[in-house]
Scaffold this active site. Structure first.
Site, PDB file in Angstrom:
ATOM      1  N   PRO A   1     -26.227  40.066 -15.309  1.00 49.54           N
ATOM      2  CA  PRO A   1     -25.875  40.618 -13.993  1.00 49.54           C
ATOM      3  C   PRO A   1     -26.337  39.706 -12.861  1.00 49.54           C
ATOM      4  O   PRO A   1     -27.465  39.213 -12.877  1.00 49.54           O
ATOM      5  CB  PRO A   1     -26.629  41.952 -13.964  1.00 49.54           C
ATOM      6  CG  PRO A   1     -26.875  42.297 -15.401  1.00 49.54           C
ATOM      7  CD  PRO A   1     -27.074  40.990 -16.094  1.00 49.54           C
TER       8      PRO A   1
ATOM      9  N   ARG B   1     -34.005  54.693  -2.325  1.00 45.49           N
ATOM     10  CA  ARG B   1     -32.892  55.611  -2.049  1.00 45.49           C
ATOM     11  C   ARG B   1     -32.089  55.889  -3.321  1.00 45.49           C
ATOM     12  O   ARG B   1     -31.610  57.016  -3.530  1.00 45.49           O
ATOM     13  CB  ARG B   1     -31.985  55.035  -0.961  1.00 45.49           C
ATOM     14  CG  ARG B   1     -30.921  56.028  -0.518  1.00 45.49           C
ATOM     15  CD  ARG B   1     -30.327  55.703   0.842  1.00 45.49           C
ATOM     16  NE  ARG B   1     -29.352  56.722   1.227  1.00 45.49           N
ATOM     17  CZ  ARG B   1     -28.056  56.632   0.997  1.00 45.49           C
ATOM     18  NH1 ARG B   1     -27.561  55.560   0.389  1.00 45.49           N
ATOM     19  NH2 ARG B   1     -27.232  57.597   1.363  1.00 45.49           N
TER      20      ARG B   1
ATOM     21  N   ARG C   1     -20.214  56.953  -2.282  1.00 50.27           N
ATOM     22  CA  ARG C   1     -20.300  56.847  -3.738  1.00 50.27           C
ATOM     23  C   ARG C   1     -19.885  58.137  -4.443  1.00 50.27           C
ATOM     24  O   ARG C   1     -19.634  58.132  -5.652  1.00 50.27           O
ATOM     25  CB  ARG C   1     -21.719  56.456  -4.150  1.00 50.27           C
ATOM     26  CG  ARG C   1     -22.203  55.147  -3.528  1.00 50.27           C
ATOM     27  CD  ARG C   1     -23.705  54.949  -3.715  1.00 50.27           C
ATOM     28  NE  ARG C   1     -24.179  53.826  -2.929  1.00 50.27           N
ATOM     29  CZ  ARG C   1     -24.520  53.898  -1.637  1.00 50.27           C
ATOM     30  NH1 ARG C   1     -24.437  55.052  -1.001  1.00 50.27           N
ATOM     31  NH2 ARG C   1     -24.943  52.829  -0.984  1.00 50.27           N
TER      32      ARG C   1
ATOM     33  N   LYS D   1     -21.073  43.259 -11.157  1.00 43.48           N
ATOM     34  CA  LYS D   1     -22.516  43.462 -11.275  1.00 43.48           C
ATOM     35  C   LYS D   1     -22.838  44.799 -11.933  1.00 43.48           C
ATOM     36  O   LYS D   1     -23.679  44.873 -12.842  1.00 43.48           O
ATOM     37  CB  LYS D   1     -23.174  43.351  -9.907  1.00 43.48           C
ATOM     38  CG  LYS D   1     -24.697  43.285  -9.971  1.00 43.48           C
ATOM     39  CD  LYS D   1     -25.330  44.602  -9.592  1.00 43.48           C
ATOM     40  CE  LYS D   1     -26.836  44.497  -9.555  1.00 43.48           C
ATOM     41  NZ  LYS D   1     -27.474  45.739  -9.065  1.00 43.48           N
TER      42      LYS D   1
ATOM     43  N   ASP E   1     -26.961  39.609  -8.896  1.00 42.25           N
ATOM     44  CA  ASP E   1     -27.086  40.205  -7.578  1.00 42.25           C
ATOM     45  C   ASP E   1     -27.632  39.153  -6.623  1.00 42.25           C
ATOM     46  O   ASP E   1     -27.714  37.977  -6.970  1.00 42.25           O
ATOM     47  CB  ASP E   1     -27.973  41.451  -7.620  1.00 42.25           C
ATOM     48  CG  ASP E   1     -29.422  41.132  -7.957  1.00 42.25           C
ATOM     49  OD1 ASP E   1     -29.736  39.944  -8.235  1.00 42.25           O
ATOM     50  OD2 ASP E   1     -30.251  42.055  -7.932  1.00 42.25           O
TER      51      ASP E   1
END
Length: 288
Positions: free
Chosen positions: A235, A128, A176, A218, A237
């Site tokens: 980072p 996506r 977003r 992140k 996650d």
């Protein structure tokens, strides 16, 4: 590594520590897709079809000029990844991760594109994310013809800053949209200059990025690592949290504790360690 032109292609001969699949599929970029025997994508407004055969890599329909001005830095070609892997392999966990994904290279992406891409990535899955970014480029980027196909550049801050939320509805990014628009306007009017942040300390650059709506730790760390050359950035996650807990702790830990361990253990090589760990963990579902 020997580099030479062959007809309209550029051949990199005897390339070490570079695997296309591992590099493009390790979660650091979103504009490369499998195509025929390799991958095709766009960076800095330049489309490229790239393939590999053994230790040779071929950049199709490109030139030595494009190599010198775009691809050499983008693919981090002058870095000694063998030395990095040897250093990190002193840790037994890292040694195993590197043995699985040792062909990963960190791509030096265009900072504004990287910023918007990782804003889009928040609470999202890779298919996506790629679809939204592609729609963004089709709607607001410039058309580029390459190998009989049409590609699109990533839209500039100026182009996106002229839009309103209703214009962005076409990309179907949901909540977003407002973050994309705010970031574009912040860069366009100079409140934040991603290019200048390359020369700033990692701490200062992260502080500036965190001022943007929709940018948390992140996302900021990804922008630092994948476009601002802050290679100590690590980072965190869900995959990294799981693998770090599984391999270095015996219980669930906060992201702050994990980040501190990464800083102590990997130091200036934290970003490289993160990519090897992420790819290894995700592909093998380690820690689940």
């Amino acid at each position: 590594m020997k580099i030479y032109e062959k007809n309209t292609d550029l051949v990199l001969e005897n390339v070490q520590d570079f695997n296309l699949e591992q590099t493009f599929d390790c979660g650091q970029c979103f504009r490369w897709d499998r195509f025929d025997d390799g991958f095709i994508g766009v960076a800095y407004g330049h489309p490229l079809y790239i393939t590999e055969s053994g230790s040779n890599i071929v950049l199709h329909n490109t030139s030595m000029h494009d190599w010198d001005t775009v691809w050499r830095d983008y693919f981090d070609a002058d870095r000694d990844y063998g030395k990095i892997k040897n250093t990190l392999s002193a840790d037994s966990v890292m040694k195993e991760a590197i043995s699985f994904g040792g062909g990963i290279r960190i791509l030096n992406q265009e900072p504004f594109e990287c910023l918007i891409s990782f804003i889009i990535s928040a609470s999202n899955n890779i298919p996506r994310i790629k679809k939204i970014i592609n729609e963004l480029c089709i709607a607001f980027g410039d058309k580029i013809e390459y190998m009989g196909k049409t590609f699109y550049s990533f839209p500039s801050p100026d182009r996106l800053a002229q839009l309103d939320l209703s214009d962005l509805s076409v990309i179907k990014a949901g909540f977003r949209d407002k973050y994309i628009l705010n970031a574009a306007k912040s860069v366009n009017d100079g409140r934040i200059d991603p290019e200048c942040l390359k020369n700033a300390s990692a701490e200062y650059a992260k502080t500036e990025l965190l001022k943007l709506s929709g940018v948390g730790n992140k996302v900021a760390d990804c922008v630092l690592l994948f476009s601002l050359k802050k290679y100590s950035s690590f980072p965190i996650d869900v995959w990294i949290k799981r693998i770090m807990e599984y391999c270095y702790f015996d219980s669930e830990q906060s992201k702050e504790i994990i980040a501190q361990l990464a800083e102590n253990k990997f130091g200036a090589l934290g970003g490289f360690a993160q990519q090897y760990l992420f790819y290894w963990a995700r592909e093998n579902k380690i820690g689940i």
